[in-house]
Design a protein around this motif. Structure first.
Motif, PDB file in Angstrom:
ATOM      1  N   GLY A   1       1.407  -2.422  56.100  1.00 21.69           N
ATOM      2  CA  GLY A   1       2.555  -2.234  56.993  1.00 21.69           C
ATOM      3  C   GLY A   1       2.919  -3.464  57.815  1.00 21.69           C
TER       4      GLY A   1
ATOM      5  N   GLN B   1       5.436  -2.474  63.582  1.00 19.26           N
ATOM      6  CA  GLN B   1       5.796  -1.058  63.405  1.00 19.26           C
ATOM      7  C   GLN B   1       4.904  -0.298  62.436  1.00 19.26           C
ATOM      8  OE1 GLN B   1       9.792  -1.768  62.239  1.00 19.26           O
ATOM      9  NE2 GLN B   1      10.263  -2.682  64.222  1.00 19.26           N
ATOM     10  N   GLY B   2       4.041  -0.956  61.715  1.00 16.43           N
ATOM     11  CA  GLY B   2       3.260  -0.261  60.692  1.00 16.43           C
ATOM     12  C   GLY B   2       4.160   0.179  59.546  1.00 16.43           C
ATOM     13  N   LEU B   3       3.641   1.038  58.660  1.00 17.82           N
ATOM     14  CA  LEU B   3       4.421   1.476  57.495  1.00 17.82           C
ATOM     15  C   LEU B   3       5.487   2.476  57.899  1.00 17.82           C
ATOM     16  CD1 LEU B   3       1.929   2.248  54.553  1.00 17.82           C
ATOM     17  CD2 LEU B   3       3.558   0.367  54.749  1.00 17.82           C
TER      18      LEU B   3
ATOM     19  N   LEU C   1      -3.009  -7.820  60.540  1.00 19.62           N
ATOM     20  CA  LEU C   1      -2.571  -7.484  59.177  1.00 19.62           C
ATOM     21  C   LEU C   1      -3.360  -8.235  58.091  1.00 19.62           C
ATOM     22  CD1 LEU C   1      -0.541  -6.378  57.064  1.00 19.62           C
ATOM     23  CD2 LEU C   1       0.976  -8.257  57.715  1.00 19.62           C
TER      24      LEU C   1
ATOM     25  N   ALA D   1      -6.902  -6.881  57.910  1.00 23.14           N
ATOM     26  CA  ALA D   1      -6.948  -5.558  57.264  1.00 23.14           C
ATOM     27  C   ALA D   1      -6.784  -5.701  55.748  1.00 23.14           C
ATOM     28  CB  ALA D   1      -5.859  -4.656  57.848  1.00 23.14           C
TER      29      ALA D   1
HETATM   30  N1  SAM Z   1       1.424  -0.994  65.799  1.00 23.42           N
HETATM   31  C1  SAM Z   1       1.271  -1.025  64.383  1.00 23.42           C
HETATM   32  C2  SAM Z   1       1.126   0.393  63.826  1.00 23.42           C
HETATM   33  O1  SAM Z   1       1.369   1.316  64.580  1.00 23.42           O
HETATM   34  O2  SAM Z   1       0.813   0.598  62.643  1.00 23.42           O
HETATM   35  C3  SAM Z   1       0.116  -1.900  64.023  1.00 23.42           C
HETATM   36  C4  SAM Z   1       0.300  -2.537  62.701  1.00 23.42           C
HETATM   37  S1  SAM Z   1      -1.068  -3.462  62.118  1.00 23.42           S
HETATM   38  C5  SAM Z   1      -1.087  -4.868  63.140  1.00 23.42           C
HETATM   39  C6  SAM Z   1      -0.416  -4.051  60.615  1.00 23.42           C
HETATM   40  C7  SAM Z   1      -0.850  -3.277  59.406  1.00 23.42           C
HETATM   41  O3  SAM Z   1      -2.219  -3.577  59.114  1.00 23.42           O
HETATM   42  C8  SAM Z   1      -0.780  -1.786  59.493  1.00 23.42           C
HETATM   43  O4  SAM Z   1       0.510  -1.289  59.244  1.00 23.42           O
HETATM   44  C9  SAM Z   1      -1.758  -1.383  58.403  1.00 23.42           C
HETATM   45  O5  SAM Z   1      -1.159  -1.524  57.153  1.00 23.42           O
HETATM   46  C10 SAM Z   1      -2.844  -2.410  58.568  1.00 23.42           C
HETATM   47  N2  SAM Z   1      -3.917  -2.002  59.480  1.00 23.42           N
HETATM   48  C11 SAM Z   1      -4.316  -2.638  60.595  1.00 23.42           C
HETATM   49  N3  SAM Z   1      -5.389  -2.025  61.117  1.00 23.42           N
HETATM   50  C12 SAM Z   1      -5.673  -0.975  60.318  1.00 23.42           C
HETATM   51  C13 SAM Z   1      -6.675   0.031  60.334  1.00 23.42           C
HETATM   52  N4  SAM Z   1      -7.608   0.075  61.267  1.00 23.42           N
HETATM   53  N5  SAM Z   1      -6.664   0.949  59.346  1.00 23.42           N
HETATM   54  C14 SAM Z   1      -5.730   0.913  58.372  1.00 23.42           C
HETATM   55  N6  SAM Z   1      -4.752  -0.011  58.317  1.00 23.42           N
HETATM   56  C15 SAM Z   1      -4.731  -0.954  59.263  1.00 23.42           C
END
Ligand code: SAM
Length: 280
Positions: free
Chosen positions: A229, A233-235, A260, A263
């Motif tokens: 994502g 905003q995430g996915l 990101l 992950a």
């Molecule tokens: N505020 C955002 C949200 O609400 O999703 C944070 C996005 S994060 C910085 C970017 C991406 O990394 C996420 O959309 C997801 O695909 C992945 N990601 C980050 N941490 C994760 C976790 N603990 N579990 C699963 N996916 C994660």
């Protein structure tokens, strides 16, 4: 290559003025709209230019500062590229700094052709993994993901929607040369959702509200499309809904998510699809 198809050697120019029209048009490549228009991009440093050449990328122009300490290596590279058809611009440090916008620029800059691939077709090898990045914004993240995908043996990356440019200086720097080894595909969200129907393997999205611990999924039975994502905003719901599984990487501490690129690395290396074995 036979004589008919052999390229003519490039030309050599000595340029000392920042206002030289050719230098101006190279400088303009720091802007995405000009890179898109020309279909070219800039790469900084001996290592990256050499990696590009060794991976068969076409280098239009090599620019180097005549004052460089590393003259033999640079001269060697310039000679090879010239034979391959690149123009060689011998410049001073002032001109080079004006191109890279850095006070201590790398001594070598290459102008090369961008490369975009078509969407992958029918993938049946269960060891294959492709990555789809939803609207990735940060060039450092994108470059790091390209580098990580390369190291993990991923087959390629699909950039979905409006994303940062993989051919910016920041992204190519962060990729550490892997940009020349990882196929890149771009699609808008509608194209992606349509293409996804033809994907035979498993589609695993990563999501902070994912219901499945990423360690409980069996990734070994089919090719995997890993969907990551956007940083803020995430996915979005339509991308999340197209995934077979939404995986969560459980976390300690105060952070609400992982970076990101981190992950993506955790997922790829956990799947271990194409990791080489250690020699004993
Ligand atoms: N505020 C955002 C949200 O609400 O999703 C944070 C996005 S994060 C910085 C970017 C991406 O990394 C996420 O959309 C997801 O695909 C992945 N990601 C980050 N941490 C994760 C976790 N603990 N579990 C699963 N996916 C994660």
């Amino acid at each position: 290559m036979n004589e008919m198809t052999q390229k003519r050697p490039g030309r050599i120019f000595e340029i000392t003025a920042v206002s030289n029209p050719r230098i101006k048009s190279i400088k303009a490549l720091s802007q995405k709209k000009n890179r898109d228009q020309e279909g070219t991009f800039l790469v900084e440093g001996m290592k990256l230019v050499r990696d590009a050449h060794e991976n068969g990328w076409e280098i239009d122009t090599l620019i180097y500062a005549a004052t460089t300490n590393d003259n033999t290596q640079v001269a060697d590279l310039a000679a090879k590229l010239r034979v391959a058809g690149s123009d060689i611009l011998e410049v001073n440090e002032k001109v080079l700094s004006s191109i890279t916008r850095r006070d201590n620029p790398q001594m070598v800059v290459g102008v090369m052709r961008q490369r975009w691939m078509d969407a992958p077709k029918k993938i049946s090898d269960p060891k294959s993994v492709w990555i789809a990045l939803d609207r990735v914004r940060d060039p450092g993240n994108l470059g790091t993901i390209i580098r990580t995908a390369d190291s993990a043996g991923a087959q390629g990356i699909i950039l979905v929607g409006e994303t940062t440019d993989p051919f910016s200086l920041e992204a190519t720097r962060a990729s550490m040369g892997s940009i020349f080894n990882v196929p890149l595909v771009r699609m808008n969200i509608e194209q992606f959702l349509k293409w996804r129907i033809s994907w035979d393997g498993m589609v695993v999205g990563t999501h902070l509200e994912g219901a499945t611990d990423f360690r409980s999924i069996d990734y070994s039975q089919s090719p995997v499309l890993l969907v990551m994502g956007n940083e803020q905003q995430g996915l979005p719901d339509d991308l999340a809904a197209t995934c077979d599984k939404l995986a969560l990487i459980p976390m300690h501490g105060a952070a609400d998510s992982l970076n990101l690129a981190i992950a993506t690395g955790v997922m790829l290396f956990h799947m271990g699809k194409k990791l080489p074995a250690l020699e004993s």
